[in-house]
Design an enzyme around this catalytic site. Structure first.
Site, PDB file in Angstrom:
ATOM      1  N   ARG A  61     -26.361  22.442 -83.055  1.00  0.00           N
ATOM      2  CA  ARG A  61     -25.318  21.456 -82.753  1.00  0.00           C
ATOM      3  C   ARG A  61     -25.074  20.536 -83.947  1.00  0.00           C
ATOM      4  NH1 ARG A  61     -26.955  18.915 -76.917  1.00  0.00           N
ATOM      5  NH2 ARG A  61     -26.197  17.042 -77.955  1.00  0.00           N
ATOM      6  N   LYS A  87     -33.774  17.977 -70.632  1.00  0.00           N
ATOM      7  CA  LYS A  87     -32.985  17.824 -69.401  1.00  0.00           C
ATOM      8  C   LYS A  87     -32.178  19.096 -69.102  1.00  0.00           C
ATOM      9  CE  LYS A  87     -30.784  14.191 -70.985  1.00  0.00           C
ATOM     10  NZ  LYS A  87     -31.436  14.108 -72.303  1.00  0.00           N
ATOM     11  N   ARG A  90     -28.488   8.564 -81.913  1.00  0.00           N
ATOM     12  CA  ARG A  90     -28.530   8.922 -80.488  1.00  0.00           C
ATOM     13  C   ARG A  90     -29.773   8.332 -79.815  1.00  0.00           C
ATOM     14  NH1 ARG A  90     -28.278  14.969 -81.002  1.00  0.00           N
ATOM     15  NH2 ARG A  90     -28.450  15.000 -78.742  1.00  0.00           N
ATOM     16  N   ARG A 101     -25.048   7.330 -68.288  1.00  0.00           N
ATOM     17  CA  ARG A 101     -25.736   7.072 -69.556  1.00  0.00           C
ATOM     18  C   ARG A 101     -25.661   5.595 -69.938  1.00  0.00           C
ATOM     19  NH1 ARG A 101     -25.667  12.390 -72.238  1.00  0.00           N
ATOM     20  NH2 ARG A 101     -26.721  12.325 -74.230  1.00  0.00           N
ATOM     21  N   ARG A 146     -33.526  22.953 -81.897  1.00  0.00           N
ATOM     22  CA  ARG A 146     -32.647  23.381 -80.799  1.00  0.00           C
ATOM     23  C   ARG A 146     -31.554  24.310 -81.314  1.00  0.00           C
ATOM     24  NH1 ARG A 146     -30.519  19.131 -76.627  1.00  0.00           N
ATOM     25  NH2 ARG A 146     -30.002  17.925 -78.480  1.00  0.00           N
TER      26      ARG A 146
END
Ligand code: ADP
Ligand code: AMP
Length: 218
Positions: free
Chosen positions: A161, A13, A172, A88, A127
């Site tokens: 992260r 996203k 998550r 969300r 990531r």
């Protein structure tokens, strides 16, 4: 245009939002990036958000909705915005509808980035984001920076992260399925959802999304 991007964590996203926002000349509004900026500035909002983020849980609506509405009210968002990571859950989606109605505005589209779960896990594992601006996103294998560990955009340090650890990612994904996925049906009932297959090169996914948006305005 006013667009919502939805999809599991790691779907791409933020990566897509950077290109789409530029192409459409509208701001990219990521609630995750807003929380991370607050955390790095040590604000009370950042302090409150951090414990939820580290646990892979949603930050309470009482904090999140006000922050998102405040950002949507900035002058640069007067002609549209691209929401990434907000809403969300159903409560946030309903609040967003109320906010838009109250300002005589409407969403144009909800782009649902569809990626199989095993790919999402690989994307999250690699990531790397920029310490100066968490909207600058790279991947250790799929989207390498020119110099390892250094952001191509601003020279900031790249890091992994805290909430991209394996345990937190499991939470998550669970939170996504139970709390976020229901908003897709909510928006389907408003005929706003366009599904974008999000496997393939970053540029291919951007082309699919741009073609879908163009088709909507024809
Ligand atoms: P989200 O904002 O949905 O959580 P990101 O945009 O941060 O996802 O992307 C997650 C990771 O996947 C990042 O490391 C990014 O560089 C990488 N990525 C994004 N799109 C693609 C793609 N099409 N192919 C391979 N990797 C991708
Ligand atoms: P993201 O950068 O979108 O992956 O978001 C990172 C984390 O920030 C999430 O796991 C949540 O803890 C928090 N967060 C981001 N957006 C929201 C939201 N709309 N509602 C609640 N929590 C959020």
């Amino acid at each position: 245009m006013r667009i919502v991007l939805v999809g599991p964590p790691g779907a791409g996203k933020g990566t897509q939002a950077a290109y789409l926002a530029k192409n459409l000349a509208i701001p990219h509004i990521s609630t995750g990036d807003l929380f991370r900026a607050n955390i790095s500035q040590g604000t009370p909002l950042g302090l409150e958000a951090k414990s939820y983020m580290d646990a892979g849980q949603l930050v309470p609506d009482s904090v999140t909705i006000g922050m998102a509405e405040d950002r949507m009210g900035h002058a640069d968002a007067a002609n549209g915005f691209l929401l990434d990571g907000f809403p969300r859950n159903l409560g946030q989606a309903e609040s967003l509808d109320d906010y838009l109605k109250g300002h005589d505005l409407k969403l144009d589209a909800v782009l649902d980035l569809e990626v199989p779960e095993d790919e999402v896990v690989k994307r999250i594992a690699g990531r790397r984001i920029c310490r100066k601006d968490s909207s600058h996103v790279f991947h250790a294998e799929y989207n390498k920076p020119e110099t390892e560990g250094v952001c191509d955009v601003c020279g900031g340090e790249l890091y992994q992260r805290d909430d991209d650890s394996e345990d937190t990612v499991r939470n998550r994904l669970e939170v996504y399925h139970t709390q976020t996925e229901p908003i897709i049906d909510y928006y389907k009932a408003q005929d706003l959802v366009v599904t974008i297959p999000a496997l393939g090169k970053v540029s291919e996914v951007t082309e699919r999304a741009m073609a879908a948006l163009k088709a909507l305005s024809e």
